[in-house]
Design an enzyme around this catalytic site. Structure first.
Site, short mmCIF file in Angstrom:
data_model
loop_
_atom_site.label_atom_id
_atom_site.label_comp_id
_atom_site.label_asym_id
_atom_site.label_seq_id
_atom_site.Cartn_x
_atom_site.Cartn_y
_atom_site.Cartn_z
N ASP A 1 0.85 -1.19 0.00
CA ASP A 1 0.00 0.00 0.00
C ASP A 1 0.89 1.24 0.00
O ASP A 1 1.67 1.44 0.93
CB ASP A 1 -0.89 -0.05 1.26
CG ASP A 1 -1.64 1.26 1.49
OD1 ASP A 1 -1.83 2.01 0.51
OD2 ASP A 1 -2.04 1.51 2.64
N ASN B 1 -0.23 4.51 -0.15
CA ASN B 1 -0.82 5.78 0.31
C ASN B 1 -1.49 5.69 1.68
O ASN B 1 -2.23 6.60 2.07
CB ASN B 1 -1.80 6.32 -0.73
CG ASN B 1 -2.97 5.37 -0.96
OD1 ASN B 1 -3.02 4.30 -0.37
ND2 ASN B 1 -3.88 5.77 -1.83
N ASP C 1 -3.95 3.93 2.90
CA ASP C 1 -5.38 3.70 3.10
C ASP C 1 -5.68 2.25 3.51
O ASP C 1 -6.84 1.86 3.63
CB ASP C 1 -6.18 4.10 1.85
CG ASP C 1 -5.86 3.24 0.64
OD1 ASP C 1 -5.01 2.32 0.75
OD2 ASP C 1 -6.45 3.47 -0.43
N ASP D 1 -1.94 -1.18 -3.76
CA ASP D 1 -2.23 -0.41 -4.97
C ASP D 1 -1.09 -0.55 -5.98
O ASP D 1 -0.06 -1.17 -5.70
CB ASP D 1 -2.50 1.06 -4.63
CG ASP D 1 -1.44 1.62 -3.69
OD1 ASP D 1 -0.25 1.39 -3.95
OD2 ASP D 1 -1.80 2.28 -2.68
N ASP E 1 -5.48 -9.25 -15.19
CA ASP E 1 -6.66 -10.10 -15.12
C ASP E 1 -7.73 -9.59 -16.08
O ASP E 1 -7.86 -8.38 -16.28
CB ASP E 1 -7.21 -10.05 -13.68
CG ASP E 1 -7.51 -11.42 -13.12
OD1 ASP E 1 -8.40 -12.08 -13.66
OD2 ASP E 1 -6.87 -11.80 -12.12
N ASP F 1 -10.30 -14.82 -16.17
CA ASP F 1 -11.10 -15.25 -15.04
C ASP F 1 -12.21 -16.19 -15.52
O ASP F 1 -12.86 -15.92 -16.53
CB ASP F 1 -11.71 -14.00 -14.38
CG ASP F 1 -12.37 -14.29 -13.05
OD1 ASP F 1 -11.67 -14.78 -12.14
OD2 ASP F 1 -13.57 -14.02 -12.91
N GLU G 1 -8.05 -19.42 -16.32
CA GLU G 1 -8.42 -20.09 -15.08
C GLU G 1 -9.43 -21.16 -15.45
O GLU G 1 -10.59 -20.86 -15.76
CB GLU G 1 -9.06 -19.09 -14.10
CG GLU G 1 -9.43 -19.74 -12.77
CD GLU G 1 -10.52 -19.01 -11.98
OE1 GLU G 1 -10.58 -19.22 -10.77
OE2 GLU G 1 -11.30 -18.26 -12.58
N HIS H 1 -5.47 -16.80 -4.47
CA HIS H 1 -6.37 -16.05 -3.59
C HIS H 1 -7.72 -16.73 -3.38
O HIS H 1 -8.54 -16.20 -2.64
CB HIS H 1 -6.57 -14.65 -4.19
CG HIS H 1 -7.27 -14.71 -5.52
ND1 HIS H 1 -6.70 -15.26 -6.63
CD2 HIS H 1 -8.51 -14.32 -5.90
CE1 HIS H 1 -7.55 -15.20 -7.65
NE2 HIS H 1 -8.66 -14.63 -7.22
N ASP H 2 -7.96 -17.85 -4.05
CA ASP H 2 -9.24 -18.54 -3.89
C ASP H 2 -9.14 -19.79 -3.04
O ASP H 2 -10.18 -20.38 -2.69
CB ASP H 2 -9.79 -18.97 -5.27
CG ASP H 2 -10.22 -17.78 -6.11
OD1 ASP H 2 -10.66 -16.77 -5.54
OD2 ASP H 2 -10.10 -17.89 -7.36
C1 GLC Z 1 -12.45 -16.40 -10.16
C2 GLC Z 1 -11.59 -15.55 -9.23
C3 GLC Z 1 -12.33 -15.38 -7.95
C4 GLC Z 1 -13.63 -14.67 -8.23
C5 GLC Z 1 -14.45 -15.40 -9.29
C6 GLC Z 1 -15.54 -14.54 -9.82
O1 GLC Z 1 -12.63 -17.67 -9.69
O2 GLC Z 1 -10.33 -16.12 -9.07
O3 GLC Z 1 -11.58 -14.71 -6.99
O4 GLC Z 1 -14.39 -14.58 -7.06
O5 GLC Z 1 -13.66 -15.75 -10.39
O6 GLC Z 1 -15.01 -13.53 -10.63
#
Ligand code: GLC
Length: 521
Positions: free
Chosen positions: A25, A27, A29, A33, A102, A209, A267, A328-329
């Site tokens: 980050d 700034n 907040d 970023d 992305d 995605d 993905e 992240h999922d």
């Molecule tokens: C993909 C992303 C996930 C998101 C989903 C809907 O699986 O990796 O984080 O919630 O798509 O866009």
């Protein structure tokens, strides 16, 4: 004009995933970023990564951490602006780091201009035809048009529209993420515009995605085996992996082929190897995330099977394998493998297994620090899954806690403000600063492994499996002298012959101890 890429730089790349909210980050907040990423490029260069994949930073009301895009051709002020993006690309390229961004083609945000127009327009209008609007079932339209569940819990349908013009619209994810209608030519044209917009600004590629989404079966029939969860096995789940999706990938490939050296990475939550391979045919995506390794339970047999499936799937179409332990999922691997010291020890072993494999390696920010999932208090949770599941599933926030850089207090150099998810005080021992000069740290292990991997670049994609004791496996990359061996048994076992280059834990009396991997040349 269709230019073949001059190089296939990604073929053995190490690609670092930046979850933009959680990396750095600039700034104060509390949210990461683009300038924050730019300020940490030196760290990424020292780590030895070839490319960075950045999760969505586009205009968004942030109902799903930015995967709900209101304007795909602008930067959300929370993350910076277009100048910040240009500066990031410029500086990254100066360091030889590529930038993959992305792309979210399955759905928009409910705040996207198109959806606002659709809601304000009558049934049957061209505005509604960009999405999936339908009348409901039952005497007074009170039932959704079909039985599809949303991935985040509850039905995949919501009602919208003015009095007398209400219809149901489809959202496979949150209600704030209406699905686009991929049979509509305007939707195709708009995607092409978005692709060219970022390609012209110097993006080196796109992570697509839900690349197995987008196309929906005609008539949107009821699902027989629809399940919660992102997994679609071929034939099982009508919501995903419909044959028409390949037309969308061909469109993207045609556009991207106008620009040399750019890459498309999908993905793809499709387990069936043959169905998976279809996404990687020569006129579709260059790469696809294969999640077999991330899904495999810890153990030599299951891991070997995951590796073999991943290799087999791409071999069918001559594509490049990819490897992911977490993102992240999913739950971070330290936690998946048992947590605590044991989970970390196993995660370090799996890092060596992964980094010796042929193809593209994805490292999720914080993985190189050995971070585990964090048990967050209820009130901190932000993932829509928590609310949508009626508080039965805590969602994905535990693996999204910001990266600790330095210092002794939460914030840890990630932010001077209050981090958007609380950072545990114990992370003072896991900061980048604390690990950098510590030869036995997880960060040092990753740095050394990536360095060695680069020295051994460019091998064939095949593996030779070597004999190994029960609960172990060993493989050699075809054409290489490097052997990787993993021991998941309870006993120490003899090492393969040769010079030890790197091990994930200390060897004991010249043997490979349990939950340890070694590279031998
Ligand atoms: C993909 C992303 C996930 C998101 C989903 C809907 O699986 O990796 O984080 O919630 O798509 O866009």
């Amino acid at each position: 004009m269709s230019a073949q890429p001059a190089t296939q730089w990604w073929r053995d790349a190490v690609c670092y995933q930046v979850y933009v909210r959680s990396f750095a980050d600039s700034n104060g907040d509390g949210v990461g970023d683009l300038d924050g990423i730019r300020g940490r490029l030196g760290y990424l260069a020292d780590l030895g990564v070839d490319a960075v994949w950045i999760t969505p930073f586009y205009r968004s009301p942030m109902a799903d951490g930015g995967y709900d895009v209101a304007d795909p051709r602008d930067v959300d002020p929370l993350f910076g602006d277009l100048e910040a993006f240009d500066a990031l690309v410029h500086d990254a390229h100066e360091r030889g780091i590529r930038i993959i961004i992305d792309l979210v083609p399955n759905h928009t945000s409910s705040q996207h201009r198109w959806f606002q127009e659709a809601v304000a327009s009558p049934p049957g209008s061209p505005e509604r035809a960009r999405f999936h609007f339908r009348p409901g079932r039952g005497p007074d339209d009170s039932e959704p048009p079909n039985n599809w569940p949303s991935q985040f819990g509850g039905p995949a349908w919501h009602q919208a529209g003015a009095e007398g013009q209400r219809e149901w619209y489809l959202h496979l994810f949150a209600p704030e993420q209406p699905d686009l209608n991929w049979h509509n030519p305007e939707v195709h044209a708009d995607l092409e515009e978005t692709l060219r917009f970022w390609l012209d600004r110097g993006a080196d590629g796109f992570r697509i995605d839900v690349a197995h989404g987008m196309a929906k079966p005609a008539g949107l029939p009821d699902a027989e085996a629809a399940q919660q969860g992102l997994i679609s096995d071929s034939g099982g789940d009508v919501r995903f992996d419909h044959d028409d999706v390949h037309e969308v990938h061909r469109l993207m490939r045609r556009v991207v082929d106008d620009y040399p050296d750019r890459v498309l990475l999908g993905e793809i939550w499709v387990r069936n190897d043959a169905r998976f391979a279809m996404y990687l045919r020569p006129d579709e995506l260059h790469l696809g995330f294969n999640f077999r390794l991330a899904e495999a339970p810890y153990g030599a047999e299951d891991m070997r099977e995951a590796i073999e499936h991943s290799l087999h799937a791409v071999a069918e179409v001559g594509a490049t394998p990819t490897w992911t332990l977490s993102n992240h999922d999913v739950t971070r691997e330290v936690t998946r493998y048992g947590g605590g010291e044991l989970g970390l020890r196993r995660a370090r072993a799996m890092a060596l297994v992964e980094l010796a494999l042929p193809g593209v390696i994805f490292v999720y920010n914080g993985e190189e620090l050995g971070l585990a999932n964090v048990e967050l208090p209820d009130e901190a949770l932000q993932d829509p899954v928590w609310e949508r599941s009626g508080h039965t599933s805590r969602g994905r926030d535990g693996g999204r806690v910001p990266v600790p850089w330095d210092g002794d207090e939460p914030g840890f150099g990630f932010t001077t403000g209050r981090p958007w998810l609380p950072m545990p005080t114990e992370w003072s021992k896991l900061t980048v600063a604390a690990q950098l000069d510590e030869p036995r740290s997880t960060l040092s292990l990753y740095r050394r492994a990536i360095e060695l991997r680069h020295e051994h670049r460019g091998f064939a994609s095949a593996l030779d499996w070597l004999p190994a004791p029960d609960g172990c496996f060993a493989y050699r990359r075809a054409g290489s002298s490097l052997v990787c061996m993993l021991n998941t048994s309870a006993e120490a076992v003899p090492l393969p012959a040769g010079e030890v280059l790197l091990s994930s834990a200390k060897l004991v009396d010249g043997l490979l101890p349990p939950d340890t991997a070694v590279w031998v040349a």
